[in-house]
Structures are given as structure tokens and as C-alpha cells.
Write a protein that holds these residues in place. Structure first.
Motif, mmCIF file in Angstrom:
data_model
loop_
_atom_site.group_PDB
_atom_site.id
_atom_site.type_symbol
_atom_site.label_atom_id
_atom_site.label_comp_id
_atom_site.label_asym_id
_atom_site.label_seq_id
_atom_site.Cartn_x
_atom_site.Cartn_y
_atom_site.Cartn_z
ATOM 1 N N GLU B 282 0.838 -1.211 0.000
ATOM 2 C CA GLU B 282 0.000 0.000 0.000
ATOM 3 C C GLU B 282 0.868 1.254 0.000
ATOM 4 O O GLU B 282 1.831 1.362 0.746
ATOM 5 C CB GLU B 282 -0.907 -0.003 1.235
ATOM 6 C CG GLU B 282 -1.842 1.195 1.294
ATOM 7 C CD GLU B 282 -2.657 1.239 2.589
ATOM 8 O OE1 GLU B 282 -3.058 0.169 3.090
ATOM 9 O OE2 GLU B 282 -2.876 2.351 3.094
ATOM 10 N N ARG B 301 -4.380 3.639 0.454
ATOM 11 C CA ARG B 301 -5.097 2.394 0.130
ATOM 12 C C ARG B 301 -4.864 1.928 -1.306
ATOM 13 O O ARG B 301 -5.417 0.912 -1.719
ATOM 14 C CB ARG B 301 -6.599 2.513 0.391
ATOM 15 C CG ARG B 301 -6.957 2.852 1.836
ATOM 16 C CD ARG B 301 -6.669 1.700 2.746
ATOM 17 N NE ARG B 301 -6.940 2.024 4.151
ATOM 18 C CZ ARG B 301 -6.736 1.182 5.152
ATOM 19 N NH1 ARG B 301 -6.235 -0.020 4.914
ATOM 20 N NH2 ARG B 301 -6.992 1.526 6.381
ATOM 21 N N ASP B 302 -4.082 2.678 -2.048
ATOM 22 C CA ASP B 302 -3.750 2.237 -3.409
ATOM 23 C C ASP B 302 -2.581 1.263 -3.352
ATOM 24 O O ASP B 302 -1.616 1.470 -2.611
ATOM 25 C CB ASP B 302 -3.369 3.444 -4.282
ATOM 26 C CG ASP B 302 -4.584 4.278 -4.649
ATOM 27 O OD1 ASP B 302 -5.613 3.682 -5.022
ATOM 28 O OD2 ASP B 302 -4.501 5.513 -4.548
ATOM 29 N N ARG B 326 -6.754 -1.826 -4.641
ATOM 30 C CA ARG B 326 -6.972 -1.096 -3.398
ATOM 31 C C ARG B 326 -6.809 -2.052 -2.234
ATOM 32 O O ARG B 326 -7.088 -3.242 -2.345
ATOM 33 C CB ARG B 326 -8.405 -0.545 -3.359
ATOM 34 C CG ARG B 326 -8.755 0.428 -4.455
ATOM 35 C CD ARG B 326 -8.389 1.838 -4.125
ATOM 36 N NE ARG B 326 -8.955 2.270 -2.848
ATOM 37 C CZ ARG B 326 -8.621 3.440 -2.280
ATOM 38 N NH1 ARG B 326 -7.765 4.253 -2.862
ATOM 39 N NH2 ARG B 326 -9.151 3.780 -1.128
ATOM 40 N N ASN B 337 -15.675 7.702 -6.531
ATOM 41 C CA ASN B 337 -15.293 6.779 -5.470
ATOM 42 C C ASN B 337 -16.545 6.276 -4.756
ATOM 43 O O ASN B 337 -17.351 7.066 -4.278
ATOM 44 C CB ASN B 337 -14.414 7.487 -4.438
ATOM 45 C CG ASN B 337 -13.111 7.957 -5.056
ATOM 46 O OD1 ASN B 337 -12.805 7.635 -6.196
ATOM 47 N ND2 ASN B 337 -12.350 8.717 -4.300
#
Lengths: 143, 433
Positions: B282, B301-302, B326, B337
Motif C-alpha cells: 500500500e 489504500r492504493d 486497493r 469513489n
């Protein structure tokens, strides 16, 4: 003068109708009349049976969403104009039909028409006042 | 071409010492001005004076999106409002958005980084930049706009929607650079084809595409169908907006993250352990120049990895591999989103509706579709079709009102959807990777 109808939510996928029929068979419930209204995703199966409570129990136990609705059964001669006369009466009295379906009586030359009204008491009163034959539940379940 | 030679090609050693200096400064700043950070630092037993080198970064606590929500709207701002010149926001999970504020210098830095990004993508003075990112609370439109002006290009502030008009203007105005989401670029090509127009014959040369995850396969498709070089851009409003990272047109392989303004780390999302360059995990970003709302070790969170090998373009800033997913359950649907919990909160508000649901995300042609399966129970069931269809439409409207995306409700039989004990699968994403 009211008839108990069972309505069942059915997803549009194979085997669901068969499952309803199987559950009713297990309880020895006999179907008197049925109608299926459908959309692209789901359908609503409406049933008149000889033992409403047993059918409701079996279907709920089988995981279906079920409701009991009161409908009106009208008996008319099974000949041209039979339906027309009833609808004319309703139209004149401005009674709205939510939906309806019909079947022919076995041992008589009559047809039975099932109506779902918004205002059921008013509808029954009007039909009877005009001399239309409205069937009782007992009579219908035993047909 | 390189916009800012001094900084973009700064030797690693100098770049890292600049980062260390700025890290120390930002630690002091947030400790002194943001009560949330003072508390976090104290809890972690670390003082700003303990931060002497880049290695000390890992002593600092993480910041989560939830922390921004808990401090809604201005709680994490490090400057009073009289020094904030711009406020942006992105959709939040419970209806409350995530709010960010920019000082005059933040806007200046953002403009500089977007200018660098445009030039890295091959844009220059004389280009006509067709900016189809949304203008408004979303950072995409204005972020790209300022950077495009800075490099001296002619900006067309199109914003999103109205595809026919977009095509007309693109063709008549001779747009050379397109900025939008990758899926919208394909949608434009298809809409043009329907009108009997070949978008590849337009003057478009480069697309700077972001705000949603995409793949190499989609790049090939875009380059073939739109007739442009497709460049990936990375950004998130919490950190800055667009322009956190960009692919250079020379390599088109990995996104340079502007390390004089951000420190990237890769962590294991479960253990929070920092991973070495090259390992996937992450992405965590510390903003080292932001004034309005500096964030320490923000968990994006990517999922990506850091590419430390030097790049052929000459920039010394390390690269991030294309985002591959994610570490939470956030979905990006048509650039919006969406957290499954947002859908759940809509369902909970409608009387009688079961909070059990399944989201089916798919792609029809080039556009994402969302189907929400909702169980019918005895309370919501009716023997009349119109009542059930009314229920579907009502849920669709509530979701549209909260999230801004259209979806299709599919009513299903009870108990067909998994209950929330344990790890229920709430999402099926059928989109091609």
C-alpha cells in the motif's frame, strides 16, 4: 364475499416456479387458479388454492416472500359479452381494477373472473347492487 | 522536455537531504498547529525534534481517511481560514465529504506540479488543452486547469458531460491534448464514431488520463481508438489532487512521484511494516510542503510498488508502478469513489429494506455499470408490480442523490444474499482488468 389470494415474489431464474409447485404438492395443496405478472427481473405469482394457510406456511418455510391479499371472484356466463358487462359496471361506478385474471368453471358454463381492487368493500357492494354474482371464498376454494 | 530542470533532475543525494529537511519542518508545523497530530505524536512517543533523518519517518504515526472524517470539516487544517484560499472535497462514506484546504502557496505548488506533469506528458506552450475533468468540488478540473495555464497552453475548461458538444469543440478548436478519465476518452471515440466522425483524424496528440484505475490493455485500446499517446496521471484530493505523479512520455512506464513535495513509502497493509523498493504494497504518502492540510504518512489504500531504477527521461524522482488495486473495498465507478458502506447506509434509511446487498460492477462498452441487488422481504413485498418498481426507483434515486452515480436496482428473493457474519462478499467486479 372476499377471497384469499397468495402472492409470491419470484426471481427470474430457472427452477423457482417448479420449487413453488413442489412445496405445494408436498402439503397436498391444490391450485384453483393462478396468474403470473412479470418484469425483466422478477415476477409475482398469484395463486388461489384450496388451503390458503397450509400453502402460506409451506411457502414461507421454503424461504419465499409471500403475502396474503383479498380479491373478489365474480361468476359470469362463459359466452361473448360476459366480461364486457362486468367491466362496464365497474367503469360506470368508476372503480379501478389493479389487476385481474380469469378461468373457466369446470362443471358449469360459467367463467370466474378474479379482481384486485383498491377499495374492495366498495367494489363488492357495487357489483352486488348491480346483480353480479360474487362468489364466497368457500365456494371458490371448493370448485 | 522537462519543466523544472533544477528540481526534476536533482541528484538523489540532494533530493533526499531536501526531503529530510522538509520532513523535519512539516513535523514541527503539524505538532505545533494541529491538535490531532500533537495527540498522535504524543501517543506514539515521538517529538518533532526526534525527526532528524528520512529514516525517522517510520517513527511517525499513520493518518487514515477516517481521521479526516473524524475532524470534519476543518479539524486537520494547519492554517486559519484567513490563509486558506481554496477548499475542495471528495465524497465520503457516510455522506460527509473529505475536506481539504489550500493556502496561496499550496495552489502555487500544485500549479507547479501540474505544469511539470503536463510537460512530462509531452504538452507545451502552443497546445490546446481540452480539459474534460469535472470542475467543482472535485480537484481534477481546476488542478489541471492551473497547470495548463502555467505552461502557456490554451486551456478549454470543458468540464464533464455533454459529449456531442465536447466532440464539436475538440474538432473545431483543434484540441491537441485531452485530459479526462481513461474510460471517458474511449467513450468520446465511440460517440464520435456514432456520429460518423473519426476522432483519430482530430489534432489530438496526447491524453493525460487518470482518476480511475486502468490497465496496459486499456492503454493499447485508447491509443488505437483515440489516436493519442495515453499517459497515466496519479493524484488524490487528500494529498493534492491531480499531479502527485505522472508517467513521462519518454518511458510511459511508471509514474514519477514529485519527491521534493511528497515522500512515498510502501507498506504491508496488514502488518504496516515498511517494504523495500520494488515490493508491492500500500502506498503511504507524507506531504512535506503542504501548508493548508499537511498529512503525515497518509494511507492512500492504493496498491503499487516503487521503481527505484533511473528513468531514461533523466528525472531523478522515483516512479510508482501503475496502481493495481486497493487495500480497502473502495470501488471507482465512472471516476466516482464508491464505498459499499455508502450503499448500505442508503438501504438502511429506507424503511423495511434489508441491509443485505450485492454490488455487481461491470462494463458495457466503455462505461462502468453498477447493479445493486436488494432482497425483498415481507415488509417491502407487494402483490402489485408498480409498488415494487416504485421501491426500486426510490432506491436508485437515493443512491444517485448521495453518490452522484446512476445504478440499477435488482430485487431478489430473501436470503439469497450472503449475511454479514464473517467476511461477506458484497461486491462482484466483472470489469476486465
Amino acid at each position: 364475499m372476499k377471497v384469499q389470494q397468495i402472492s409470491i415474489f419470484i426471481e427470474n431464474k430457472s427452477g423457482r416456479l417448479a420449487e413453488v409447485a413442489r412445496l405445494l404438492d408436498e402439503r397436498k395443496v391444490s391450485i384453483r387458479a393462478l396468474s403470473l405478472a412479470d418484469t425483466s427481473d422478477f415476477g409475482i405469482l398469484r395463486l388461489l388454492v384450496d388451503n390458503t394457510d397450509a400453502a402460506l406456511f409451506a411457502l414461507k418455510e421454503g424461504g419465499f416472500t409471500v403475502s396474503k391479499t383479498e380479491v373478489v371472484a365474480v361468476e359470469v356466463p362463459d359466452q361473448p359479452g360476459g366480461l364486457s358487462r362486468i367491466l362496464q359496471v365497474l367503469d360506470e361506478s368508476q372503480i379501478n381494477v389493479e389487476y385481474m385474471y380469469a378461468f373457466a368453471e369446470r362443471n358449469a358454463n360459467n367463467a370466474i373472473i378474479i379482481f384486485r381492487f383498491d377499495d374492495i368493500d366498495n367494489a363488492i357492494g357495487t357489483l352486488q347492487a348491480k346483480g353480479v354474482s360474487v362468489l364466497t371464498g368457500e365456494r371458490l376454494y371448493s370448485l | 522536455m522537462i519543466w523544472n530542470d533544477d528540481f526534476e533532475t536533482l541528484p538523489r543525494e540532494a533530493l533526499e537531504s531536501l526531503q529530510a529537511k522538509r520532513l523535519k519542518q512539516v513535523s514541527e508545523r503539524v505538532y505545533a498547529t494541529v491538535p490531532f497530530y500533537r495527540q498522535q505524536f504524543d501517543q506514539a512517543g515521538v517529538k518533532p525534534e526526534n525527526i532528524r533523518s528520512l529514516d525517522d519517518l517510520r517513527r511517525l504515526p499513520f493518518t487514515l481517511k477516517q481521521d479526516m472524517r473524524d475532524n470534519y470539516p476543518y479539524g486537520l487544517f494547519a492554517k486559519p481560514l484567513d490563509q486558506i484560499v481554496r477548499i475542495h472535497a471528495s465524497s465520503g462514506t457516510t455522506g460527509k465529504p473529505t475536506v481539504v484546504g489550500y493556502t496561496r502557496r499550496d495552489i502555487e505548488n500544485w500549479t507547479e506540479l501540474m505544469a511539470r506533469s503536463f510537460v512530462a506528458a509531452g504538452a507545451h506552450c502552443g497546445d490546446v488543452i481540452h480539459n474534460a475533468y469535472g470542475y467543482g468540488l472535485f480537484t481534477g478540473g481546476l488542478g489541471a486547469h492551473y497547470g495548463a495555464e502555467r505552461i502557456g497552453a490554451s486551456v478549454i475548461p470543458m468540464s464533464g458531460g455533454n459529449t456531442k458538444k465536447q466532440l464539436m469543440i475538440m474538432q473545431d478548436f483543434g484540441s491537441t491534448v485531452l485530459t479526462c478519465t481513461p474510460s471517458y476518452s474511449l467513450f468520446l471515440a465511440e460517440a464520435a464514431a456514432e456520429e460518423g466522425v473519426d476522432i483519430r483524424k482530430f489534432k489530438l496528440r496526447v491524453g493525460i488520463l487518470g482518476a480511475e484505475p486502468w490497465s496496459e490493455r486499456m492503454r493499447d485500446e485508447i491509443e488505437a481508438k483515440v489516436g493519442i499517446k495515453a499517459i497515466d496521471i496519479y493524484g488524490l484530493s487528500e494529498i493534492l489532487g491531480p499531479g502527485v505523479g505522472i508517467e513521462c512520455i519518454e518511458a510511459q512506464s511508471g509514474l514519477h512521484i514529485w519527491e521534493d513535495h511528497f515522500i512515498p513509502e510502501i507498506i504491508d497493509p496488514h502488518t504496516c511494516e515498511v517494504l523495500p523498493d520494488g515490493e508491492q504494497g500500500e502506498l503511504v504518502i507524507t506531504t512535506i510542503t503542504k501548508e493548508g492540510i499537511p498529512l503525515i504518512r497518509y494511507r492512500t489504500r492504493d496498491i503499487t510498488r516503487i521503481i527505484a531504477e533511473p528513468c531514461i527521461c533523466g528525472r531523478t524522482h522515483r516512479r510508482l508502478a501503475r496502481m493495481s488495486g486497493r487495500s480497502d473495498d473502495m470501488l471507482i465507478i465512472r471516476g466516482v469513489n464508491v464505498f459499499p458502506s455508502q450503499i448500505e447506509s442508503v438501504l438502511m434509511q429506507i424503511e423495511g429494506v434489508e441491509p443485505h446487498y450485492l454490488l455487481i460492477v461491470d462494463r458495457e462498452g466503455t462505461l462502468d455499470t453498477l447493479e445493486v441487488q436488494v432482497e425483498v422481504n415481507e415488509q417491502t413485498f407487494s402483490d402489485e408490480i408498480k409498488v415494487l418498481q416504485g421501491l426500486s426507483r426510490r432506491i436508485e434515486k437515493e443512491i444517485k442523490d448521495l453518490l452522484g452515480i446512476s445504478c440499477r436496482i435488482r430485487l431478489v428473493e430473501p436470503k439469497t444474499l450472503v449475511r454479514s457474519e464473517g467476511k461477506a462478499q458484497r461486491v462482484i467486479d466483472k470489469r476486465p482488468k
